[in-house]
Design a protein around this motif. Structure first.
Motif, PDB file in Angstrom:
ATOM      1  N   ARG A  31     126.511  63.021 127.097  1.00 48.55           N
ATOM      2  CA  ARG A  31     126.465  62.726 125.974  1.00 48.55           C
ATOM      3  C   ARG A  31     126.816  61.063 125.601  1.00 48.55           C
ATOM      4  NH1 ARG A  31     126.414  66.782 121.778  1.00 48.55           N
ATOM      5  NH2 ARG A  31     127.097  68.890 122.654  1.00 48.55           N
ATOM      6  N   ARG A  38     119.948  65.281 122.508  1.00 46.96           N
ATOM      7  CA  ARG A  38     118.947  66.546 122.374  1.00 46.96           C
ATOM      8  C   ARG A  38     117.633  65.953 122.960  1.00 46.96           C
ATOM      9  NH1 ARG A  38     119.894  67.719 116.191  1.00 46.96           N
ATOM     10  NH2 ARG A  38     119.123  65.530 116.313  1.00 46.96           N
ATOM     11  N   GLN A  72     123.872  66.519 137.057  1.00 43.93           N
ATOM     12  CA  GLN A  72     124.294  65.916 135.835  1.00 43.93           C
ATOM     13  C   GLN A  72     123.944  64.452 135.808  1.00 43.93           C
ATOM     14  OE1 GLN A  72     126.713  63.245 135.456  1.00 43.93           O
ATOM     15  NE2 GLN A  72     126.586  63.302 137.610  1.00 43.93           N
ATOM     16  N   ASP A 107     114.853  69.831 130.345  1.00 44.59           N
ATOM     17  CA  ASP A 107     114.752  71.180 130.412  1.00 44.59           C
ATOM     18  C   ASP A 107     113.186  71.471 130.521  1.00 44.59           C
ATOM     19  OD1 ASP A 107     116.008  73.815 129.964  1.00 44.59           O
ATOM     20  OD2 ASP A 107     115.042  74.156 128.012  1.00 44.59           O
ATOM     21  N   LEU A 123     123.618  70.165 127.143  1.00 44.31           N
ATOM     22  CA  LEU A 123     124.492  68.789 126.564  1.00 44.31           C
ATOM     23  C   LEU A 123     125.793  69.112 127.152  1.00 44.31           C
ATOM     24  CD1 LEU A 123     123.239  67.913 123.307  1.00 44.31           C
ATOM     25  CD2 LEU A 123     122.805  66.668 125.362  1.00 44.31           C
ATOM     26  N   VAL A 174     123.201  67.148 130.486  1.00 43.23           N
ATOM     27  CA  VAL A 174     123.000  65.913 130.301  1.00 43.23           C
ATOM     28  C   VAL A 174     124.106  65.217 129.575  1.00 43.23           C
ATOM     29  CG1 VAL A 174     121.294  64.721 128.746  1.00 43.23           C
ATOM     30  CG2 VAL A 174     120.565  66.688 130.159  1.00 43.23           C
ATOM     31  N   ARG A 203     116.785  63.832 125.355  1.00 42.19           N
ATOM     32  CA  ARG A 203     116.876  63.541 126.909  1.00 42.19           C
ATOM     33  C   ARG A 203     117.266  65.310 127.569  1.00 42.19           C
ATOM     34  NH1 ARG A 203     121.867  61.279 127.823  1.00 42.19           N
ATOM     35  NH2 ARG A 203     122.464  61.264 125.735  1.00 42.19           N
ATOM     36  N   ARG A 204     117.904  66.085 126.831  1.00 35.75           N
ATOM     37  CA  ARG A 204     118.159  67.350 127.293  1.00 35.75           C
ATOM     38  C   ARG A 204     116.972  68.021 127.209  1.00 35.75           C
ATOM     39  NH1 ARG A 204     120.664  70.728 123.095  1.00 35.75           N
ATOM     40  NH2 ARG A 204     118.556  70.645 122.308  1.00 35.75           N
ATOM     41  N   ASP A 205     116.046  67.922 126.343  1.00 33.81           N
ATOM     42  CA  ASP A 205     114.836  68.904 126.068  1.00 33.81           C
ATOM     43  C   ASP A 205     113.764  68.202 127.018  1.00 33.81           C
ATOM     44  OD1 ASP A 205     115.788  69.907 123.871  1.00 33.81           O
ATOM     45  OD2 ASP A 205     114.703  69.011 122.303  1.00 33.81           O
ATOM     46  N   ALA A 241     118.969  73.103 130.893  1.00 34.86           N
ATOM     47  CA  ALA A 241     119.551  71.829 130.579  1.00 34.86           C
ATOM     48  C   ALA A 241     120.319  72.076 129.593  1.00 34.86           C
ATOM     49  CB  ALA A 241     118.561  70.851 130.424  1.00 34.86           C
TER      50      ALA A 241
END
Length: 146
Positions: free
Chosen positions: A41, A56, A11, A63, A73, A39, A58-60, A71
């Motif tokens: 928030r 979103r 994380q 991922d 959130l 990831v 950062r997660r993408d 990945a």
């Protein structure tokens, strides 16, 4: 012979991806068979400046890394909710993450989550001007744009 996969959770904020993040995630992946990355928030980032990029985004980006199986959130209020849902075998922490290993282990035990907490090794810069910190990258951008 058991065919159960060993799931690892890593994380972080992952605001501006850099080689230190990649090293951490590669080490986390090596601790098991499947790597799920939570990831953070923006609302849960209170130990440093708020992220520049959206959750979103950062997660993408995370991922899209080959080493990452999934990945997600983080939860807006309770950072342990995704861990309860994933039910990992290992929580991999970055070598310099601010988390208290013993406090995490106590909370995992309180919630009945049976997993270990392990720390990734640090990664030294490979060359003089390599930046392994989002803060240092942002500082350099500001310095060069002034």
């Amino acid at each position: 012979m058991s065919t159960e996969l060993r799931t690892v959770v890593a994380q972080g904020t992952f605001d501006i991806l850099h080689p230190g993040h990649v090293h951490y995630l590669e080490q986390a992946a090596s601790m098991g068979d499947e790597l799920v990355v939570i990831v953070a928030r923006k609302t849960n980032v209170d130990h440093k400046e708020s992220p520049v990029c959206s959750g979103r985004q950062r997660r993408d980006v995370i991922d899209s890394l080959e080493v990452v199986d999934e990945a997600v959130l983080g939860h807006e209020e309770d950072i342990f909710v995704p861990i309860e849902e994933i039910d990992p075998d290992v929580i991999a922490l970055g070598h310099d993450q601010h988390h208290d290993d013993e406090a995490i282990e106590a909370e995992l035990e309180r919630r009945g989550i049976d997993c270990t907490v392990e720390r990734a090794d640090p990664r030294e810069p490979k060359y003089d001007d390599e930046l392994l910190s989002t803060r240092l990258i942002i500082d350099r951008i500001l310095e060069r744009r002034e």
